[in-house]
Design an enzyme around this catalytic site. Structure first.
Site, mmCIF file in Angstrom:
data_model
loop_
_atom_site.group_PDB
_atom_site.id
_atom_site.type_symbol
_atom_site.label_atom_id
_atom_site.label_comp_id
_atom_site.label_asym_id
_atom_site.label_seq_id
_atom_site.Cartn_x
_atom_site.Cartn_y
_atom_site.Cartn_z
ATOM 1 N N LYS A 1 0.833 -1.217 0.000
ATOM 2 C CA LYS A 1 0.000 0.000 0.000
ATOM 3 C C LYS A 1 0.860 1.256 0.000
ATOM 4 C CE LYS A 1 -1.748 1.775 3.990
ATOM 5 N NZ LYS A 1 -1.536 3.210 4.189
ATOM 6 N N ASN A 2 1.819 1.312 0.917
ATOM 7 C CA ASN A 2 2.549 2.566 1.076
ATOM 8 C C ASN A 2 3.531 2.843 -0.064
ATOM 9 O OD1 ASN A 2 1.042 3.122 3.296
ATOM 10 N ND2 ASN A 2 2.618 2.602 4.800
ATOM 11 N N ARG B 1 -4.124 10.430 3.905
ATOM 12 C CA ARG B 1 -2.862 11.106 4.173
ATOM 13 C C ARG B 1 -2.002 11.189 2.907
ATOM 14 N NH1 ARG B 1 -0.376 14.170 7.712
ATOM 15 N NH2 ARG B 1 1.839 13.837 7.825
ATOM 16 N N ARG C 1 -9.261 -0.024 4.406
ATOM 17 C CA ARG C 1 -8.530 1.054 3.746
ATOM 18 C C ARG C 1 -7.131 0.585 3.322
ATOM 19 N NH1 ARG C 1 -5.272 5.118 4.981
ATOM 20 N NH2 ARG C 1 -5.010 4.785 7.197
ATOM 21 N N ASP D 1 4.201 0.539 12.071
ATOM 22 C CA ASP D 1 2.940 0.007 11.539
ATOM 23 C C ASP D 1 2.681 -1.438 11.958
ATOM 24 O OD1 ASP D 1 2.590 2.456 10.400
ATOM 25 O OD2 ASP D 1 3.195 1.849 8.384
ATOM 26 N N ARG E 1 0.156 15.405 12.775
ATOM 27 C CA ARG E 1 0.918 14.853 11.647
ATOM 28 C C ARG E 1 1.354 15.999 10.736
ATOM 29 N NH1 ARG E 1 -1.721 9.213 9.707
ATOM 30 N NH2 ARG E 1 0.272 9.151 8.647
ATOM 31 N N PRO E 2 2.387 16.726 11.133
ATOM 32 C CA PRO E 2 2.788 17.904 10.375
ATOM 33 C C PRO E 2 3.413 17.543 9.024
ATOM 34 C CG PRO E 2 4.311 17.518 12.194
ATOM 35 C CD PRO E 2 3.267 16.455 12.276
ATOM 36 N N ILE E 3 3.459 18.531 8.125
ATOM 37 C CA ILE E 3 4.146 18.304 6.841
ATOM 38 C C ILE E 3 5.219 19.375 6.617
ATOM 39 C CG2 ILE E 3 2.268 17.024 5.720
ATOM 40 C CD1 ILE E 3 1.678 19.674 4.191
ATOM 41 N N ASP E 4 5.724 19.912 7.737
ATOM 42 C CA ASP E 4 6.727 20.974 7.623
ATOM 43 C C ASP E 4 7.966 20.537 6.845
ATOM 44 O OD1 ASP E 4 6.832 19.402 10.143
ATOM 45 O OD2 ASP E 4 8.778 20.373 10.338
ATOM 46 N N GLN E 5 8.351 19.266 6.948
ATOM 47 C CA GLN E 5 9.564 18.826 6.243
ATOM 48 C C GLN E 5 9.318 18.717 4.727
ATOM 49 O OE1 GLN E 5 12.599 18.489 8.046
ATOM 50 N NE2 GLN E 5 11.170 19.501 9.439
ATOM 51 N N CYS F 1 -5.009 8.205 9.091
ATOM 52 C CA CYS F 1 -5.152 7.704 10.454
ATOM 53 C C CYS F 1 -4.786 8.784 11.456
ATOM 54 C CB CYS F 1 -4.247 6.498 10.680
ATOM 55 S SG CYS F 1 -4.825 5.009 9.875
HETATM 56 N N1 EPU Z 1 7.017 14.417 10.689
HETATM 57 C C1 EPU Z 1 7.158 15.758 10.954
HETATM 58 N N2 EPU Z 1 7.121 16.628 9.907
HETATM 59 C C2 EPU Z 1 6.946 16.216 8.634
HETATM 60 C C3 EPU Z 1 6.800 14.841 8.365
HETATM 61 C C4 EPU Z 1 6.842 13.954 9.427
HETATM 62 O O1 EPU Z 1 7.312 16.174 12.112
HETATM 63 O O2 EPU Z 1 6.927 17.056 7.719
HETATM 64 C C5 EPU Z 1 7.079 13.461 11.814
HETATM 65 C C6 EPU Z 1 5.730 12.771 12.029
HETATM 66 O O3 EPU Z 1 4.887 13.531 12.854
HETATM 67 C C7 EPU Z 1 6.171 11.448 12.648
HETATM 68 C C8 EPU Z 1 7.517 11.173 11.987
HETATM 69 O O4 EPU Z 1 7.971 12.420 11.480
HETATM 70 O O5 EPU Z 1 6.353 11.601 14.021
HETATM 71 C C9 EPU Z 1 7.493 10.178 10.835
HETATM 72 O O6 EPU Z 1 6.522 10.563 9.871
HETATM 73 P P1 EPU Z 1 6.588 10.090 8.361
HETATM 74 O O7 EPU Z 1 6.643 11.264 7.484
HETATM 75 O O8 EPU Z 1 7.677 9.059 8.219
HETATM 76 O O9 EPU Z 1 5.191 9.386 8.193
HETATM 77 P P2 EPU Z 1 4.187 9.441 6.949
HETATM 78 O O10 EPU Z 1 4.962 9.534 5.687
HETATM 79 O O11 EPU Z 1 3.126 10.433 7.215
HETATM 80 C C10 EPU Z 1 4.212 6.894 6.472
HETATM 81 C C11 EPU Z 1 3.182 5.803 6.375
HETATM 82 C C12 EPU Z 1 2.659 5.474 7.764
HETATM 83 C C13 EPU Z 1 3.826 5.076 8.662
HETATM 84 C C14 EPU Z 1 4.907 6.153 8.655
HETATM 85 C C15 EPU Z 1 6.178 5.748 9.397
HETATM 86 C C16 EPU Z 1 2.191 6.200 4.230
HETATM 87 C C17 EPU Z 1 1.023 6.640 3.461
HETATM 88 N N3 EPU Z 1 2.084 6.253 5.539
HETATM 89 O O12 EPU Z 1 3.530 8.017 7.034
HETATM 90 O O13 EPU Z 1 1.855 4.348 7.584
HETATM 91 O O14 EPU Z 1 3.384 4.886 9.980
HETATM 92 O O15 EPU Z 1 5.291 6.460 7.289
HETATM 93 O O16 EPU Z 1 6.712 4.589 8.854
HETATM 94 O O17 EPU Z 1 3.191 5.784 3.681
HETATM 95 C C18 EPU Z 1 0.049 2.910 7.928
HETATM 96 O O18 EPU Z 1 0.296 2.367 6.856
HETATM 97 O O19 EPU Z 1 -0.724 2.425 8.792
HETATM 98 C C19 EPU Z 1 0.679 4.190 8.244
HETATM 99 C C20 EPU Z 1 0.191 5.026 9.102
#
Ligand code: EPU
Length: 428
Positions: free
Chosen positions: A22-23, A94, A398, A306, A123-127, A118
């Site tokens: 999925k991811n 997301r 999902r 996960d 869940r910020p996207i600042d990066q 979820c």
């Molecule tokens: N984070 C920030 N700023 C950012 C991005 C991330 O502070 O701009 C923090 C997050 O808050 C978190 C950490 O960095 O504490 C890691 O976040 P990451 O960006 O790695 O997570 P994601 O890309 O939003 C994906 C998977 C998640 C999985 C995480 C970690 C997808 C669609 N989602 O989320 O999968 O938990 O990586 O491996 O790929 C799931 O499949 O159930 C799921 C939630």
């Protein structure tokens, strides 16, 4: 509302085939927009909701999407006409944020709704934003939409403040057609990062180092369509491994990459479960008791967050006290209340859970609080004595392709039922 009614206590036995990841799919499908001719994507988990939403977004913005068979999609991105992803579709998941990187790479601009998905904390996207800005884009957030645009995208050096899967992939998408060299430092190393890089390279991109913490992307003028097969889903495979262990089962899990499962395999072996690895399958057998162990989730190659709810469920069935530490998300223990209803003894303090093994669980009415939490209560239900009703199963569906069918083929007793909500009489 649909629910699963699970009669627990049986053993899982037989073979199950894992679907595409999925991811990886949720990034690879938007990445097709970057090509100037059609792509064929194989091993797509087409029946999960996240993939259908992405297909609808692709169609909505002008791509043509054709199903060649149950897991193969042909996507023609030539007539994508707009860089705007409608709020109504994007807000449900997301991963809709991958459209920002892909559309930015194609049109030098993108307007996409702030992501949903979820809920386990902020869940910020600042990066992601930091990365786009480093490539020369200006970013604004208004009325729930993210607006990103650049005159020209130019490669740059980007150091992420934390390891982030989403920002690593999103910046890769935006940088493949930027001018010059982009270097991502402190990059995530998950298998799906490598998969996205392999797909982009198959279209003609020049990406090196995916799977390490430094990824170098040299921008190219054009990307062409390609035929690509998505990797098997690491977390789906891990979920079946834990389900086999929880039910004293004997299951051969097919279409896996055993290397991707090493951190899960190591914990199961420590708990007394037998795991045999083959080229592209893995067999999980449990005959004896389960032993306690401690788990800390971390970015790859650490134990995946996960899989945290599923392994915590298994630890409730073990002898002794285990400690589970969540190292990625702030609030990923919300499901623990559901397990407690089934007899689990778990105390949570912030990002740490102390799991006192109880030996057995009992069926109870519970709900799926998110995708992996849903998988965890489903595992608990199959291992428990008696019947469990699981509500809010849309979370599970999902992200797991036909999980009820696959588990029933292994001997689980799961019925999907449509039940009217019970009206609660109002006390006067
Ligand atoms: N984070 C920030 N700023 C950012 C991005 C991330 O502070 O701009 C923090 C997050 O808050 C978190 C950490 O960095 O504490 C890691 O976040 P990451 O960006 O790695 O997570 P994601 O890309 O939003 C994906 C998977 C998640 C999985 C995480 C970690 C997808 C669609 N989602 O989320 O999968 O938990 O990586 O491996 O790929 C799931 O499949 O159930 C799921 C939630």
């Amino acid at each position: 509302m649909e629910k699963y009614v699970v009669h627990g206590g049986g053993q899982l036995k037989g073979e199950v085939t894992v679907s595409g990841a999925k991811n990886a799919a949720v990034a690879i499908l938007p990445a097709v927009i970057l090509a100037d001719s059609p792509c064929i994507i194989e091993n797509v988990p087409t029946s999960i909701r996240d993939v259908s939403i992405i297909s609808r977004i692709l169609t909505e913005i002008g791509a043509s999407v054709k199903m060649l068979d149950k897991s193969t999609m042909e996507i023609d991105p030539r007539f994508v006409r707009t860089p705007v992803v409608p709020y109504e579709l994007a807000r449900h998941m997301r991963a809709s944020y991958y459209f920002i990187g892909a559309l930015l790479g194609r049109f030098n601009c993108a307007t996409v709704s702030m992501p949903g998905g979820c809920d386990f904390g902020v869940r910020p996207i600042d990066q992601h934003i930091k990365g786009f800005e480093a490539l020369g884009a200006s970013v604004s957030l208004e009325h729930g939409m993210i607006d990103v645009s650049a005159k020209t995208l130019v490669g740059n050096q980007i150091y992420f403040d934390m390891v982030t899967v989403g920002a690593t992939m999103n910046v890769m998408l935006a940088a493949v057609k930027a001018k010059g060299l982009t270097v991502i430092e402190n990059a995530a190393k998950e298998p799906h990062i490598v998969d996205l890089a392999n797909f982009l390279n198959s279209m003609g991109a020049d990406i090196m180092g995916a799977g390490t913490d430094v990824i170098k992307i040299r921008g190219v003028e054009r990307l062409k369509g390609s035929t690509y097969s998505i990797i098997p889903d690491q977390i789906e495979a891990g979920t079946y491994m834990v389900a086999a262990a929880a039910t004293r089962g004997d299951v051969l899990i097919k279409n896996v990459i055993p290397k991707h499962l090493e951190s899960i395999t190591a914990k199961l072996i420590k708990m007394g479960v037998d795991v045999e690895e083959y080229d592209d399958s893995i067999r999980v057998t449990r005959n004896g008791p389960l032993f306690k162990t401690n788990v800390k989730t971390m970015p790859h190659p650490g134990f995946p967050t996960d899989m945290q709810p599923q392994i915590t469920t298994l630890l409730t069935l073990a002898q002794g006290t285990s400690i589970v530490t969540e190292g990625v998300w702030d609030h990923r223990f919300r499901y623990v209340d559901e397990l407690r209803r089934m007899g689990a003894n778990i105390q949570v303090d912030g990002k740490v859970a102390v799991v006192e093994g109880v030996g057995s669980l009992t069926g109870a009415p519970v709900k799926a609080t998110d995708l992996r939490a849903g998988a965890a209560v489903l595992i608990a239900a199959m291992a428990a004595d008696g019947d469990t009703e699981i509500e809010d199963i849309y979370h599970i569906e999902r992200g797991y392709e036909e999980i009820d069918r696959k588990l029933c083929e292994l001997g689980a007793e799961i019925k999907k039922v449509v039940k009217p909500d019970v009206e609660i009489a109002k006390a006067i």
